[in-house]
Scaffold this active site. Structure first.
Site: not given
Ligand code: GLA
Length: 748
Positions: A537, A617
């Site tokens: 928030d 990777e």
């Protein structure tokens, strides 16, 4: 100045670039809300639209015993609605007086205008330079009880933003109790509306839901102590026709991290009322004569060009006027967090091994998650004992930090300061600091209780503990977690008459602790977390510029979570990491490049055991970090646009250099469902310069140096109107990156 006063007509108009907000004092001092929407002229008195009609069972305003026919508080659009005197709709303010009565009639006393934006003591609030914002203060009083309300308005013209809060003051001679003290109410007299709220659950937060506003009260909110995974304190009210690029909409963002309630009511006259603020269920606040109560702030945004423009404003407001400190502007480091790599099963050496590998690939910050303190080898014990477990780490925290920083990385650390396990030294020493009701078996969650942050002794203890840890080791990042909902609310530091203040005092205490620590350690990057996005928030973002978006690291679920979050919150606030496959939450396997593309629509980092990756990777990580750094200015500070939704076959979004330059853009797209004999995906970019001449490169994500196709010399208008076609995917969850660069302006 964006505030226009017309004393003679009792009219105040707040003007932003594209919107207007107006109120009017009626002859009896009632404050009417006359308009909120697309920009009008400041002299337009919108009260002409108020119908003076008498409605049965809606009593009239009565002054000195005389009724004002057809003038009813039950149907008039009001600026701050009060309970108990004839407005039967959802109200903003409910007060209990000493004699037990619960009526408040507010009348305007005076109003003043100031340059700059007001601040709130002890509460987060939007800030702005004096040249960027203006403040309006409207003082109102209940002539019977002496209760006064100061309505606070901030106007940020550039962001189409009006902030609102209220200060409630007891100027009477006797105590009173606030039973509901919302930050605002807003009435729209006319129009049909849809409401978009963002609901969810742990690991699946902020999923948009759009519904027509119907007769009656509909609400979202929480009594969980925190703003919660379940309903976010941001929502959108819009006309049913509103889309990403067209139509009227309003964003409502509560700058608060605790229990809240957002209500919408369509009334008997088809008017729509919004009420938003602290949830009243767990709230009863005593006000002695002379005392005042400050509500949290609400940010109200208005866009008449759809959700895209609304989000540009919500993003800028949070990024530039809520987030503070050096990290607001400074580039955030690419991090690696050990949680999904090791969980509790680590030693200092294991962590140093991960850090070494990560440093060699270009990762900049190593974060040591849960398990480094007390007797914390699982989640049943140790929480609250913020003393490094030197046996497990194999050295002191300082030494571990030094070893990590020697690899060339910064060092970060996890805390969950608001919670305690019963099996901890802290709980054994201070059971009275845990939130629980004496004589009742408290509800446990993850085997933990919550510490009473409404109690200053608890706040001070944690400030001291964390200060010592941050001062003694080379720590440049803190992940601040909070892993349960609060119930059994009770504080041993409050007497029986004040237990109704606990939930709000908890939040005020948390804000005090955060303010103290972030002020003492301004160079430390704080990231919020509450089981992922359980406290995502604007209030938390005032203290920490980023929040771990969700405990769900599955790239495909993350697309929905980040999509929903993006309506109200900027990309720079969304903690997002590349994790291992099969994904630990869903078991899904997605391409590495897709996981990176999704994490780049966030703060970007890794959360996997890097030592288990193949050489290929690892090479991909190097190149992902190069791409992220290359796109970084656009991702973190550019304009973000949603180009399609998680319900479509392919979800796409873009970052553009803001107007007027619009010099470059990055579009990313992920195929969500494969179909046989697939139809091509066609995207319509937004935010380009219509007359700009662009060069477009369509690439597989992660292969930005080797485009599949180049299109040169095409105008922004052609791209935005005619769209761009993606190659037909051959792989599930395939991701693309489209790069756009402006290298001229059309001649015709
Ligand atoms: C929460 C967080 C996770 C991790 C764990 C540690 O669930 O959201 O990221 O830090 O706690 O216990």
């Amino acid at each position: 100045m964006s505030i226009f006063m017309d004393e003679a007509r009792g009219l105040v108009t707040l003007q932003t670039k594209h919107s207007s907000y107006q109120m009017k004092r009626d002859p009896d001092g009632l404050l009417l809300h006359t308009y909120y929407g697309s920009r009008i002229h400041s002299g337009d008195d919108m009260s002409h639209a108020i119908a003076r009609v008498g409605r049965g069972f809606s009593g009239s305003l009565t002054v000195n015993g005389t009724e004002r026919p057809g003038w009813s508080e039950d149907v008039l659009p009001l600026e701050y609605s009060c309970f108990g005197v004839g407005d039967y709709r959802a109200s903003a303010l409910k007060v209990r007086h000493k004699d037990g009565s619960r009526a408040v009639s507010l009348r305007v006393r005076d109003w003043t205008v100031q340059k700059g934006k007001y601040a709130l003591k002890g509460l987060p609030a939007l800030y702005a330079a004096p040249s960027e914002a203006d403040t309006l203060l409207v003082r109102m009083e209940d002539p019977y009880s002496g209760l006064a309300v100061e309505l606070q308005y901030g106007v940020v013209e550039e962001l189409d933003l009006v902030t609102r809060a209220a200060r409630i003051i007891n100027r009477g001679k006797t105590k009173l109790w606030l039973e509901k003290a919302a930050s605002l109410s807003v009435d729209w007299q006319f129009g049909e509306f849809d409401w978009i709220s963002f609901h969810g659950r742990h690991t699946m937060e902020r999923i948009p839901e759009r519904q027509p506003v119907r007769h009656g009260i509909q609400s979202i909110g929480t009594v969980r102590g925190t703003s919660s995974h379940h309903y976010n304190p941001f929502s959108i009210l819009c006309t049913p026709q509103t889309t990403e690029t067209q139509g009227l909409c309003f964003g409502v963002s509560l700058v608060y991290s605790g229990e809240f309630l957002m209500e919408l009511e369509r009334d008997q006259a088809n008017q729509t009322r919004l009420v938003c603020g602290i949830h009243p269920d767990d709230f009863c606040w005593e006000l002695k004569p002379g005392e005042s109560f400050q509500t949290p702030e609400v940010l109200l945004f208005c866009s008449d060009r759809g959700f895209d423009r609304l989000s540009q404003c919500t993003h800028r407001a949070i990024r530039d006027h809520i987030c503070r400190g050096i990290w607001k502007r400074q580039d955030r480091p690419v991090l690696i967090n050990n949680w999904e790599a090791t969980y509790f099963d680590f030693t200092g050496d294991k962590l140093i091994g991960i850090a070494r590998e990560a440093a060699a690939l270009g990762i900049e910050l190593f974060v040591m998650d849960d398990g480094w303190f007390g007797k914390r080898d699982n989640d049943h014990a140790g929480l609250g004992d913020w003393f490094p477990n030197e046996k497990k780490l194999g050295c002191s925290l300082r030494e571990l930090g030094e070893k990590i920083t020697e690899t060339g990385m910064q060092f970060g650390i996890w805390f969950e300061p608001e919670a305690v396990n019963k099996d901890s030294d802290l709980y054994r020493a201070h059971p009275e600091w845990a939130v629980q009701i004496p004589g009742r078996d408290p509800n446990l969650s993850r085997d933990q209780l919550v510490l009473d942050f409404s109690n200053r002794a608890v706040q001070d203890y944690l400030i001291a503990r964390i200060t010592e840890i941050l001062s003694k080791a080379p720590i440049s990042y803190v992940k601040w977690d909070m892993n349960r909902s609060i119930c059994d609310k009770y504080s041993t530091a409050l007497d029986a008459a004040h237990q109704g203040e606990f939930a709000h005092r908890y939040v005020l205490g948390l804000y005090r602790v955060l303010d103290t620590l972030t002020t003492a350690f301004p160079e430390v990057l704080f990231e919020g977390c509450s089981g992922g996005g359980g406290r995502f928030d604007a209030g938390m973002l005032y203290y920490m510029p980023q929040i771990w978006c969700s405990d769900n690291t599955d790239a495909i679920n993350r697309l929905s979570i980040q999509y929903g979050s993006s309506f109200g919150y900027p990309i720079s606030a969304m903690g997002s990491h590349v994790s291992a496959v099969p994904n630990h939450q869903t078991g899904r396997i997605t391409p590495f490049a897709t996981r990176a593309a999704v994490a780049m629509a966030g703060t970007f980092g890794y959360e996997l055991d890097i030592r288990k990756l193949s050489e290929d990777e690892k090479e991909q990580i190097r190149s992902q970090i190069r791409s992220f750094r290359r796109f970084y200015p656009l991702i973190q500070r550019g304009d973000y646009h949603r180009l399609s939704t998680p319900e479509d076959l392919c979800i796409a979004w873009s970052f553009t250099d803001p107007a007027p330059q619009c010099s470059e853009a990055v579009i990313q797209a992920v195929q969500l469902r494969l179909e046989s004999n697939g139809v091509p995906i066609h995207l319509y970019p937004v935010g380009l310069h219509p007359e700009g001449i662009y060069e477009l490169a369509i690439c597989n994500a992660g292969c930005e140096d080797r485009p599949l196709r180049r299109i040169a010399g095409i105008s922004g208008a052609a791209l935005m109107q005619g769209g761009v076609t993606l190659p037909v995917p051959q792989e599930e969850y395939h991701a693309w990156t489209l790069l756009l660069k402006k290298n001229g302006i059309c001649a015709d």
